[in-house]
Scaffold this active site. Structure first.
Site, PDB file in Angstrom:
ATOM      1  N   SER A   1      25.675 -64.769 -35.047  1.00 49.98           N
ATOM      2  CA  SER A   1      26.625 -64.417 -36.104  1.00 49.98           C
ATOM      3  C   SER A   1      27.474 -65.619 -36.495  1.00 49.98           C
ATOM      4  CB  SER A   1      27.507 -63.248 -35.651  1.00 49.98           C
ATOM      5  OG  SER A   1      28.466 -63.692 -34.722  1.00 49.98           O
TER       6      SER A   1
ATOM      7  N   ARG B   1      26.795 -66.893 -40.328  1.00 58.17           N
ATOM      8  CA  ARG B   1      27.898 -66.654 -41.253  1.00 58.17           C
ATOM      9  C   ARG B   1      28.269 -67.962 -41.976  1.00 58.17           C
ATOM     10  NH1 ARG B   1      31.361 -65.409 -37.884  1.00 58.17           N
ATOM     11  NH2 ARG B   1      31.026 -63.170 -37.925  1.00 58.17           N
TER      12      ARG B   1
ATOM     13  N   ASN C   1      27.316 -68.789 -45.986  1.00 56.87           N
ATOM     14  CA  ASN C   1      28.375 -69.084 -46.959  1.00 56.87           C
ATOM     15  C   ASN C   1      28.185 -70.438 -47.611  1.00 56.87           C
ATOM     16  OD1 ASN C   1      30.817 -67.170 -47.285  1.00 56.87           O
ATOM     17  ND2 ASN C   1      30.237 -66.980 -45.143  1.00 56.87           N
TER      18      ASN C   1
END
Lengths: 156, 282
Positions: free
Chosen positions: B205, B209, B213
């Site tokens: 994660s 993440r 992005n």
């Protein structure tokens, strides 16, 4: 875009930076910050202490000033008292001196009166004698003599 | 945009995007794994050098007296991170706060490369003879996974150090489901499985993440750049797309400032939280 050897290089490089920051960067900053915090705390404490001391000193000074004023007032009182005493004594002395002088003068006046009276009676005798001799050398007028003699006697 | 855009225009928009998403690679051995993304590593090393070159000399000169402007600036960051770490982790650790600082600053700097005009550095690279150049290290999955794995290793080390080996390994089988007697043995595999998933999910994660992005951000900059890809002054459309491109690029850049800071902060915050959790007893 695929996972490859870059992953290991990036991971190790990142770890190396973490180690360097941990060893040579972070502790120095924290030490400086903590030291400064300590110094500021000490400075504030010292300022507080100094303020308290100043307050104490002010109170002590006020007390001293009060005491000094009180003492000064006492001294002035005593001085005035002393001055009054001196003045009274001087007045008494002056009065005594004056009375002494007055007494002396009165004695002298009395003595002079006595002396004058003695001298006057002595001179009256001489005058009587001189008058009598002048009268005797001339014609005697009884009534005139009588009158003159009476006057003399009255004068004396 | 013109220099690279004109050169890429030969292959059209697809070729332009492809080109921009291709790393400058060095094949050090056989197979797809033995490849180094030279641009990613190079930019990362330059950014690390800038960071260390400013931070460590400043640390050496750090004085407890009146701080200079630069020292005050760094101290502001240092104190902010230190307070945040203290709020989250109620123990003493020499590792956790410097780790948080490094993550925040490095991730922020790497993300910041996204705000450099998307064609500027590749154009300069082409002039220097580099066929490809991707300048955002965090838009390369290798960077984010590499950092997340380092953090993963640190989490395990931190847990081992704070709990001691006995408790560390015992908790793998006795938490989160606590039991007594026979149930301990029954629940042990369940607990262990949950623990494995929990630990595995964290680096995934963390890395995905950030990567997602930044990759999306980079892609949108590239797409904005394609608005005037084959434009010329003779086309009327150029006079429409030009201002639209300018406006959208401005809006996305302004928004992206928020994203790069937020992502750097999230990566740092989650790392601190994970390390704190690793040190706590269940």
């Amino acid at each position: 875009m695929n996972i490859n050897l870059t992953l290991i290089i990036q991971g190790l490089a990142f770890f190396a930076v973490v180690l360097l920051v941990m060893k040579y960067g972070w502790p120095a900053f924290m030490a400086a910050i903590e030291e400064r915090q300590k110094r500021i705390a000490e400075g504030l404490a010292a300022a507080e202490r100094a303020r308290a001391e100043l307050r104490d000193a002010d109170a002590r000074v006020a007390e001293e000033i009060k005491a000094a004023r009180h003492q000064a007032a006492e001294i002035i009182d005593r001085a005035q008292h002393q001055a009054n005493l001196l003045l009274d004594k001087a007045r008494e002395d002056a009065i005594a001196e004056m009375q002494r002088h007055k007494a002396a003068a009165e004695t002298e006046i009395a003595a002079a009166t006595v002396r004058a009276r003695e001298e006057l009676s002595m001179r009256v005798g001489e005058l009587v004698l001189a008058g009598a001799s002048k009268i005797l050398q001339r014609e005697v007028d009884a009534s005139t003599h009588r009158q003159m003699l009476d006057e003399l006697a009255a004068e004396i | 945009m013109s220099g690279s855009a004109e050169q890429a225009a030969g292959g059209g928009m697809t070729e332009y995007i492809h080109h921009h998403l291709h790393n400058l690679q060095w094949h050090v051995g056989a197979g797809p794994f033995w490849v180094i993304d030279i641009d990613t590593v190079g930019v990362t090393l330059v950014l690390m050098a800038i960071f260390l070159g400013m931070f460590i000399p400043a640390a050496r000169r750090a004085t407890a007296g009146v701080p200079g402007r630069f020292q005050a600036f760094i101290e502001m960051v240092v104190v902010g991170i230190d307070e945040m770490v203290r709020e989250t982790f109620h123990g003493s650790s020499k590792l956790i706060a410097p780790l948080a600082l490094t993550i925040f600053v490095l991730v922020f700097m790497m993300n910041f490369m996204d705000l450099v005009p998307v064609d500027l550095l590749p154009w300069l690279g082409r002039a220097a003879g580099l066929p490809y150049l991707r300048v955002v290290p965090t838009a390369d999955l290798n960077t984010t996974v590499g950092m997340a794995l380092t953090v993963f290793v640190l989490i395990q080390y931190f847990g081992l150090k704070h709990k001691g080996p006995r408790l560390f390994f015992k908790e793998m089988f006795t938490a989160p489901f606590h039991a007594h007697g026979l149930m301990v043995i029954v629940l042990a595999p369940v607990n262990f499985l949950l623990r494995l998933i929990e630990e595995a999910v964290r680096p995934v994660s963390l890395s995905l993440r950030l990567f997602g992005n930044m990759f999306a951000g980079e892609l949108i900059f590239i797409l904005i750049a394609t608005m005037t890809l084959s434009a010329s002054l003779a086309h009327g459309l150029t006079y429409v797309m030009g201002p639209v491109q300018l406006l959208s690029d401005f809006v996305w850049t302004a928004f992206h400032i928020l994203i790069i800071t937020l992502q750097a902060f999230i990566f740092m915050m989650l790392t601190v939280v994970y390390l704190s959790m690793a040190a706590e007893q269940h």
